[in-house]
Design an enzyme around this catalytic site. Structure first.
Site, PDB file in Angstrom:
ATOM      1  N   GLU A 415       0.856  -1.193   0.000  1.00 34.11           N
ATOM      2  CA  GLU A 415       0.000   0.000   0.000  1.00 34.11           C
ATOM      3  C   GLU A 415       0.890   1.241   0.000  1.00 34.11           C
ATOM      4  O   GLU A 415       1.820   1.329   0.807  1.00 34.11           O
ATOM      5  CB  GLU A 415      -0.872   0.006   1.265  1.00 34.11           C
ATOM      6  N   LEU A 444      -5.963  -2.175  -0.707  1.00 36.15           N
ATOM      7  CA  LEU A 444      -5.789  -2.168   0.751  1.00 36.15           C
ATOM      8  C   LEU A 444      -6.285  -3.491   1.352  1.00 36.15           C
ATOM      9  O   LEU A 444      -7.408  -3.577   1.836  1.00 36.15           O
ATOM     10  CB  LEU A 444      -6.561  -0.973   1.317  1.00 36.15           C
ATOM     11  N   GLU A 446      -4.183  -6.722   3.331  1.00 30.25           N
ATOM     12  CA  GLU A 446      -2.897  -7.366   3.645  1.00 30.25           C
ATOM     13  C   GLU A 446      -2.868  -8.821   3.188  1.00 30.25           C
ATOM     14  O   GLU A 446      -1.825  -9.323   2.787  1.00 30.25           O
ATOM     15  CB  GLU A 446      -2.593  -7.267   5.145  1.00 30.25           C
ATOM     16  N   GLN A 468       2.264  -2.152   5.827  1.00 32.69           N
ATOM     17  CA  GLN A 468       2.478  -0.763   6.258  1.00 32.69           C
ATOM     18  C   GLN A 468       2.840  -0.632   7.751  1.00 32.69           C
ATOM     19  O   GLN A 468       3.654   0.203   8.113  1.00 32.69           O
ATOM     20  CB  GLN A 468       1.220   0.028   5.928  1.00 32.69           C
ATOM     21  N   TYR A 472      -0.879  -4.406  11.314  1.00 32.93           N
ATOM     22  CA  TYR A 472      -1.719  -4.827  10.195  1.00 32.93           C
ATOM     23  C   TYR A 472      -1.214  -6.104   9.526  1.00 32.93           C
ATOM     24  O   TYR A 472      -1.825  -6.605   8.599  1.00 32.93           O
ATOM     25  CB  TYR A 472      -1.876  -3.683   9.184  1.00 32.93           C
ATOM     26  N   HIS A 517       0.224   2.090  15.318  1.00 34.33           N
ATOM     27  CA  HIS A 517       1.439   2.522  14.627  1.00 34.33           C
ATOM     28  C   HIS A 517       2.680   2.268  15.460  1.00 34.33           C
ATOM     29  O   HIS A 517       3.781   2.615  15.057  1.00 34.33           O
ATOM     30  CB  HIS A 517       1.315   4.003  14.245  1.00 34.33           C
TER      31      HIS A 517
END
Ligand SMILES: Cc1ncc(C[n+]2csc(CCOP(=O)(O)OP(=O)(O)O)c2C)c(N)n1
Ligand SMILES: [Mg+2]
Length: 725
Positions: A415, A444, A446, A468, A472, A517
């Site tokens: 992505e 998008l 995975e 990313q 994920y 993140h």
């Protein structure tokens, strides 16, 4: 065989005997009908034999193909060189395809699988699967629908390999066939993969994919609502829908032919709805009467595809009823003979033999590939000049460029990797330099990203996929765990899916917080047999380790995860602002490589060994400097590889000081420190040891993150505690 006949067996014999002989009329497919019957009857007897072997305690797998043997018609419509990823009820398909290739022993193959013999030709007794390299059948796992992303990836990769002039083991005009059950069609892995196939086709990308849904109306005991498969797939834009009655062989043969022709000519996806029945329950152990009435079960006998073929042969005067029975009985004898043969064959004899197929591991060959310089670049890919000090992100970028330059089989995708150049700029400029065929954005999903890598690797390409964020990966991890990492195991090394999966991960990102993140969960990766987990911390290591991973994927077919610490992507300094000590000169290809399972050591301090990786490395180096100011010398070991761990380097560094502190930014439970300490115990290290880790927590937003993440102060305090012991 003395065993009692199955009711299905009796029903078939009685129903055939009751037929009136027909008068000779051509069906238009006479020879094919006979071949079909032979394949179907053999498959049926294999099912009976598997159950009898199970009852005798000599067979280990009884999920059968009975009622689904109409899939032999699909094999008949395809070429034996069309790659096939098959449902577990594919006996008919397997037998029919084997007829198309000389020198095959499909009956023995299947039975060797049932008795788990090491002589079984695809998995060597590791599982009962349908697979065979000579028949282009790629073995599948038991995880329903998990093969759909790979099938889509392979259909995509056939076209991409051709476009790039890359050698592929299958002809460029092949069709990928992927079969699955009606309940499996509901799995998100299946619906996601179908969506990806359509998404590709919508953009005009070639997608020669034949999806075969073998609809028996049941998923073990759960009924599929009547009409559901048709309602879901009949009118999908971009998906050609065909439907055939499995009990009507001429219908099946013609429809399968049309479906195959459609996808071969249009290079676009086709859905073949093959209406089947499930005879003899889900598996040998399934007591079907617990959830279906006897009437319903018996009614399915009349839709038996084998009986359908027998009746058609008789109706067209091709065989008399007695001849059908003779032919059926001949198959019974053939299978019975092969049972004895299979039982005489050897089993897997040791852990080493079982595990030999997990992965290839040839460090010398990997070293050679990784340390050979590619042809000289005309100019550096990114704006950085040669010899300039690079950040981690720049070094990975340069290394990716070198791999793309070196080998046209290399693809980089994920992505946002292409136009944007990655969320953190790691892939910036690569699409422009190497083109959209080799560096491309995916949709998008995975599972589909990993499926693309799985298919590309099989097709002879060398995929470098990006996920990313580590968080994920977890929603798609079965594609790594169940699919990528097991292929070599279940094919005894005959099929492989080389790949490198770059994953941005770990915490400590100032200003970009929250769990997703900053995910620091690596346990689910570390326990996958054969999976390489690279965790570079500094720019020069990252460049060289990426090169090693690509080499290991290419040479040994390894599946490598490359964990990139986001917080260090753009770090420049180590001790003071402006010291530039977390940048490094790019290690040009050909200047050596970092072997898998080798650590890096900083310093030769004799008082303490700090064992760490990722963000822990600069943290530990700063702590070591503070300790030095107070007269303590510490060495810092960067593990660099979280799997396999650099055991020898670790033990050596531990014994050199007799005091080990593990600095682990992952979790206390399931984190890397558990393995490090256990490794030391296993190696009979008797010195002092302790660990500091992050908490067993998800990472909260903002400054609160630092309540649960290990920090330098904690490291330093733990070091002093250990030094005072
Ligand atoms: C992901 C996953 N969940 C559950 C199972 C257990 N399981 C094995 S077969 C099956 C039913 C599959 O039904 P269907 O797709 O219709 O195939 P059929 O057996 O009817 O041919 C289930 C639930 C599995 N193998 N994989
Ligand atoms: Mg079903």
């Amino acid at each position: 065989m003395t065993d009692k006949r199955a009711p299905l067996d009796d029903h078939f014999l009685a129903a055939v005997a009751a037929q009136q002989p027909g008068t000779r009329t051509s069906s238009g497919l006479d020879a094919e009908l006979l071949a079909l019957f032979d394949a179907q009857a053999t498959s049926r007897h294999l099912d009976f034999a598997a159950r009898q072997l199970g009852q005798r305690g000599l067979g280990y797998y009884s999920i059968g193909s009975s009622g689904h043997e109409s899939n032999a018609a699909v094999a008949a419509a395809l070429r034996p060189t069309d790659p096939a990823l098959l449902h577990y009820r594919s006996g008919g398909f397997y037998l029919r395809r084997a007829q198309q290739v000389p020198g095959q022993h499909p009956v023995l193959d299947v039975l060797l699988g049932v008795v788990a013999s090491a002589d079984e030709p695809i998995s060597a007794g590791r599982h009962k699967v349908f697979g065979n390299t000579a028949l282009s059948i790629i073995p599948q796992t038991s995880t329903i629908a998990s093969h759909l992303p790979r099938s889509v990836g392979l259909a995509f990769a056939l076209g991409r390999a051709e476009k790039l002039g890359v050698d592929c083991r299958w002809p460029a005009d092949s069709v990928v066939v992927c079969s699955f059950g009606d309940a499996s069609a509901n799995h998100s892995t299946a619906t996601g993969a179908v969506n990806t196939a359509l998404h590709c086709a919508h953009q005009g990308l070639p997608m020669p994919l034949l999806l075969v849904c073998e609809d028996n109306g049941l998923g073990i005991s759960v009924r599929t609502p009547p009409g559901w498969i048709e309602a879901s797939y009949r009118d999908r834009n971009g998906l050609a829908y065909f439907s055939a009655d499995g009990a009507a062989p001429l219908d099946c043969l013609r429809v399968a032919q049309q479906a195959v022709e459609w996808t071969r000519t249009h290079r676009s996806p086709v859905f073949l709805h093959l209406r089947t029945v499930r005879l003899m329950g889900h598996a040998g152990s399934d007591v079907e009467t617990a959830y279906r009435s006897q009437r319903e079960i018996s009614a399915d006998y009349d839709r038996d595809p084998l009986l359908g073929t027998a009746k058609t042969l008789i109706e067209h005067g091709l065989l008399a009823p007695e001849q059908v029975i003779d032919r059926y009985e001949a198959k019974r004898s053939e299978v019975a003979e092969a049972v004895e043969e299979a039982l005489s064959r050897r089993k897997l004899g040791s852990a080493a033999e079982v595990m030999a197929a997990i992965c290839q591991d040839r460090p010398e060959a990997v070293a050679e590939r990784a340390s050979t310089a590619p042809p000289r670049r005309e100019s550096p890919t990114s704006s950085v000049e040669q010899g300039e000090r690079l950040t981690l992100a720049q070094a990975i970028n340069r290394s990716l460029a070198d791999e793309l330059e070196r080998d046209r089989r290399v693809l980089v995708f994920g992505e946002d990797v292409a136009r944007k150049g990655g969320v953190y700029g790691v892939t910036r400029g690569l699409r422009k330099k190497f083109g959209a065929s080799r560096v491309f954005d995916t949709l998008l999903d995975e599972q589909s990203i990993l499926g693309t890598a799985l298919g590309a690797g099989l097709a002879g390409l060398l995929p470098i996929a990006e996920i990313q964020y580590l968080a994920y990966l977890h929603n798609a991890i079965d594609q790594l765990r169940g699919e990528a990492s097991t292929l070599s195991f279940f094919s005894n090394g005959q099929y492989r899916n080389p790949m490198v999966v770059r994953i941005a991960g770990y915490a400590y990102q100032r200003g970009f917080g929250g769990h997703f993140h900053n995910d620091n969960a690596v346990a689910a990766l570390r326990d996958i047999p054969g999976l390489v987990v690279a965790s570079p911390s500094r720019p020069d290591d990252a460049a060289a380790m990426l090169r090693t991973c690509v080499a290991a994927a290419d040479v040994d077919g390894r599946v490598c995860v490359f964990l990139e610490p986001i917080a260090l992507y753009h770090a420049r300094d180590l001790h003071e602002p402006g010291d530039n000590r977390w940048t490094a000169k790019y290690p040009e290809p050909g200047t050596g490589h970092v072997p898998i399972g080798r650590a890096r050591q900083y310093g030769t301090g004799t008082d303490l060994t700090l064992v760490t990786f990722g963000n822990g490395v600069p943290m530990s180096l700063r702590v070591a400097r503070r300790l030095r100011e107070r007269g303590i010398t510490a060495r810092v070991v960067d593990l660099r590889w979280l799997s396999p761990l650099p055991e020898a380097d670790l033990v050596r560094a531990a014994e050199a000081t007799g005091r080990v502190l593990v600095v682990d930014e992952t979790r206390r439970s399931g984190g890397v420190s558990e393995a490090v300490l256990t490794t030391l115990v296993d190696h009979e290290y008797t010195g002092a040891m302790a660990r500091v880790t992050s908490e067993d927590s998800f990472i909260p937003l903002g400054e609160a993150a630092y309540h649960v993440l290990v920090d330098e102060e904690t490291v330093e305090q733990a070091a002093w505690r250990l030094l005072k012991e």
